[in-house]
Motif scaffolding. Sequence first.
Motif, mmCIF file in Angstrom:
data_model
loop_
_atom_site.group_PDB
_atom_site.id
_atom_site.type_symbol
_atom_site.label_atom_id
_atom_site.label_comp_id
_atom_site.label_asym_id
_atom_site.label_seq_id
_atom_site.Cartn_x
_atom_site.Cartn_y
_atom_site.Cartn_z
ATOM 1 N N ASN A 1 -28.583 28.291 2.633
ATOM 2 C CA ASN A 1 -27.631 27.257 2.231
ATOM 3 C C ASN A 1 -26.878 26.775 3.468
ATOM 4 O OD1 ASN A 1 -25.431 29.192 2.678
ATOM 5 N ND2 ASN A 1 -26.090 30.113 0.742
ATOM 6 N N LEU A 2 -26.002 25.785 3.276
ATOM 7 C CA LEU A 2 -25.295 25.180 4.406
ATOM 8 C C LEU A 2 -24.445 26.195 5.158
ATOM 9 C CD1 LEU A 2 -24.451 22.733 6.052
ATOM 10 C CD2 LEU A 2 -22.675 22.255 4.342
ATOM 11 N N ARG A 3 -23.757 27.061 4.429
ATOM 12 C CA ARG A 3 -22.903 28.051 5.076
ATOM 13 C C ARG A 3 -23.724 28.994 5.936
ATOM 14 N NH1 ARG A 3 -21.026 33.204 4.228
ATOM 15 N NH2 ARG A 3 -18.888 33.594 4.934
ATOM 16 N N GLN A 4 -24.842 29.485 5.398
ATOM 17 C CA GLN A 4 -25.694 30.389 6.163
ATOM 18 C C GLN A 4 -26.272 29.694 7.387
ATOM 19 O OE1 GLN A 4 -28.750 32.719 4.474
ATOM 20 N NE2 GLN A 4 -27.373 34.009 3.284
ATOM 21 N N ARG A 5 -26.675 28.437 7.224
ATOM 22 C CA ARG A 5 -27.251 27.702 8.364
ATOM 23 C C ARG A 5 -26.200 27.500 9.453
ATOM 24 N NH1 ARG A 5 -29.548 24.597 4.208
ATOM 25 N NH2 ARG A 5 -27.999 22.947 4.535
ATOM 26 N N THR A 6 -24.969 27.198 9.044
ATOM 27 C CA THR A 6 -23.907 26.976 10.033
ATOM 28 C C THR A 6 -23.570 28.253 10.785
ATOM 29 O OG1 THR A 6 -22.967 25.227 8.649
ATOM 30 C CG2 THR A 6 -21.554 26.157 10.353
ATOM 31 N N VAL A 7 -23.345 29.323 10.021
ATOM 32 C CA VAL A 7 -23.039 30.617 10.653
ATOM 33 C C VAL A 7 -24.213 31.083 11.497
ATOM 34 C CG1 VAL A 7 -22.532 33.049 10.210
ATOM 35 C CG2 VAL A 7 -21.419 31.278 8.837
ATOM 36 N N GLY A 8 -25.430 30.910 10.979
ATOM 37 C CA GLY A 8 -26.615 31.318 11.714
ATOM 38 C C GLY A 8 -26.761 30.574 13.029
ATOM 39 N N ALA B 1 -36.024 20.169 5.198
ATOM 40 C CA ALA B 1 -35.957 21.523 5.756
ATOM 41 C C ALA B 1 -36.276 21.529 7.243
ATOM 42 C CB ALA B 1 -36.908 22.443 5.007
ATOM 43 N N TYR B 2 -37.293 20.758 7.644
ATOM 44 C CA TYR B 2 -37.649 20.710 9.060
ATOM 45 C C TYR B 2 -36.560 20.032 9.890
ATOM 46 C CZ TYR B 2 -42.363 22.617 8.701
ATOM 47 O OH TYR B 2 -43.428 23.461 8.523
ATOM 48 N N LEU B 3 -35.931 19.010 9.329
ATOM 49 C CA LEU B 3 -34.829 18.364 10.039
ATOM 50 C C LEU B 3 -33.655 19.326 10.222
ATOM 51 C CD1 LEU B 3 -34.833 14.808 8.404
ATOM 52 C CD2 LEU B 3 -35.520 15.427 10.733
ATOM 53 N N GLN B 4 -33.390 20.133 9.206
ATOM 54 C CA GLN B 4 -32.317 21.122 9.299
ATOM 55 C C GLN B 4 -32.638 22.180 10.341
ATOM 56 O OE1 GLN B 4 -32.151 22.359 5.212
ATOM 57 N NE2 GLN B 4 -30.603 20.842 4.652
ATOM 58 N N ARG B 5 -33.907 22.534 10.433
ATOM 59 C CA ARG B 5 -34.307 23.539 11.421
ATOM 60 C C ARG B 5 -34.171 23.041 12.850
ATOM 61 N NH1 ARG B 5 -39.891 26.299 9.115
ATOM 62 N NH2 ARG B 5 -38.958 27.479 7.400
ATOM 63 N N LEU B 6 -34.166 21.726 13.012
ATOM 64 C CA LEU B 6 -34.038 21.167 14.357
ATOM 65 C C LEU B 6 -32.637 21.353 14.925
ATOM 66 C CD1 LEU B 6 -36.065 17.838 14.106
ATOM 67 C CD2 LEU B 6 -36.719 19.949 15.273
ATOM 68 N N VAL B 7 -31.651 21.576 14.070
ATOM 69 C CA VAL B 7 -30.268 21.709 14.538
ATOM 70 C C VAL B 7 -30.121 22.867 15.526
ATOM 71 C CG1 VAL B 7 -27.880 22.149 13.859
ATOM 72 C CG2 VAL B 7 -29.305 20.595 12.505
ATOM 73 N N PRO B 8 -30.526 24.115 15.177
ATOM 74 C CA PRO B 8 -30.404 25.193 16.165
ATOM 75 C C PRO B 8 -31.252 24.961 17.406
ATOM 76 C CG PRO B 8 -31.641 25.922 14.230
ATOM 77 C CD PRO B 8 -31.037 24.610 13.887
ATOM 78 N N LEU B 9 -32.389 24.272 17.251
ATOM 79 C CA LEU B 9 -33.224 23.981 18.419
ATOM 80 C C LEU B 9 -32.501 23.043 19.372
ATOM 81 C CD1 LEU B 9 -35.887 24.226 19.939
ATOM 82 C CD2 LEU B 9 -36.772 22.323 18.550
ATOM 83 N N VAL B 10 -31.889 21.998 18.839
ATOM 84 C CA VAL B 10 -31.147 21.053 19.673
ATOM 85 C C VAL B 10 -29.964 21.752 20.344
ATOM 86 C CG1 VAL B 10 -29.691 18.984 19.631
ATOM 87 C CG2 VAL B 10 -31.839 19.033 18.344
ATOM 88 N N VAL B 11 -29.267 22.601 19.599
ATOM 89 C CA VAL B 11 -28.139 23.345 20.167
ATOM 90 C C VAL B 11 -28.609 24.214 21.337
ATOM 91 C CG1 VAL B 11 -26.458 25.177 19.721
ATOM 92 C CG2 VAL B 11 -26.779 23.340 18.047
ATOM 93 N N SER B 12 -29.747 24.887 21.164
ATOM 94 C CA SER B 12 -30.256 25.761 22.230
ATOM 95 C C SER B 12 -30.668 24.954 23.457
ATOM 96 C CB SER B 12 -31.435 26.589 21.717
ATOM 97 O OG SER B 12 -32.567 25.773 21.436
ATOM 98 N N ILE B 13 -31.221 23.771 23.256
ATOM 99 C CA ILE B 13 -31.613 22.922 24.391
ATOM 100 C C ILE B 13 -30.376 22.452 25.152
ATOM 101 C CG2 ILE B 13 -32.671 20.724 25.029
ATOM 102 C CD1 ILE B 13 -34.657 21.138 22.748
#
Length: 308
Positions: free
Chosen positions: A181-188, A231-243
């Motif tokens: 969910n959004l909370r888990q994705r944000t904290v994660g 789902a794939y767009l949401q997964r891109l968030v941590p990838l962009v942050v890491s870059i």
Amino acid sequence: MIFSPVSEVQFRRIIIAAVVLLGIVAYANSFHNEFVWDDASSVQINKHIQNPSFFLQLFREQQHAFKMQQGGNFYRPLVAASFMFDYQVAGGKQPGNQVMPDIPVWPFHATNLALHILTALLLFALMSRLGAPRLVRALAPMLYVVHPLHTEAVTYISGRADMMSATFMFAGLLFALRERNLRQRTVGTVLMAVCFVCALLSKESGFIFPFLLALIIAFTPVEGQDSRKKAYLQRLVPLVVSIVLLSVYVALRMSVLKFDASYTAKSGLGARLIEMVQALATYFRLIFVPTGLHMERTLAGATGVTAA
């Protein structure tokens, strides 16, 4: 099928116990090994790791700031901080007029072993999260923890940089996969970012994290056809942050955290690419045929594009 009568909870307990036991059995004989090579400048003559009041200073200097010979560009403050912790556990004695303090070495080896086992357990957790078959999840972490190729990293005190970086990267990948969910994705994502930064502050090789994360994003299936694109767009968030974090790290290492300007490549880009392929070929061979292991490895005598 193997382990099929065992519940998932029981299976995980069995593998965790096996990994811990194998790690202890494999490396218990390393606890009496003495300080060698870079351990001198990292621990024995490093006045800053010997005094907790210099903790913040560790983040403003290169790891071998007290090396007899000038030069060096290794920025690994978290590794130095771990040495500071071990030094206090070992007694925390100030060397006084001694060049080398007389302290027990076992706390440093204990930390190395604990990190190695933790890395293997995080690998097991990551494979479980990715849905790998039980047989693969059972064998991979157990082979990882006893593989001879890890010997120099585990038994060599200064080699813990590899384990610390791997530990934080595996943990970061696990946090990046929190997507219920959004909370888990944000904290994660926040925890992933912290782990990635810690990996970079442990060893420069932590820069491969975004590439590993991209592979996981690409090959991890998404549940539910309707939400696949989202789902794939949401997964891109941590990838962009890491870059972004990697870009900031590179910029800092090329400016304020570049401690020795003379540390530049002595060969051209083409030669370095060939050397990279040679090194990869060497390590690929050692994964499957771990013979002729020793501390220092060079590409001397290698021909063509492989060193095998």
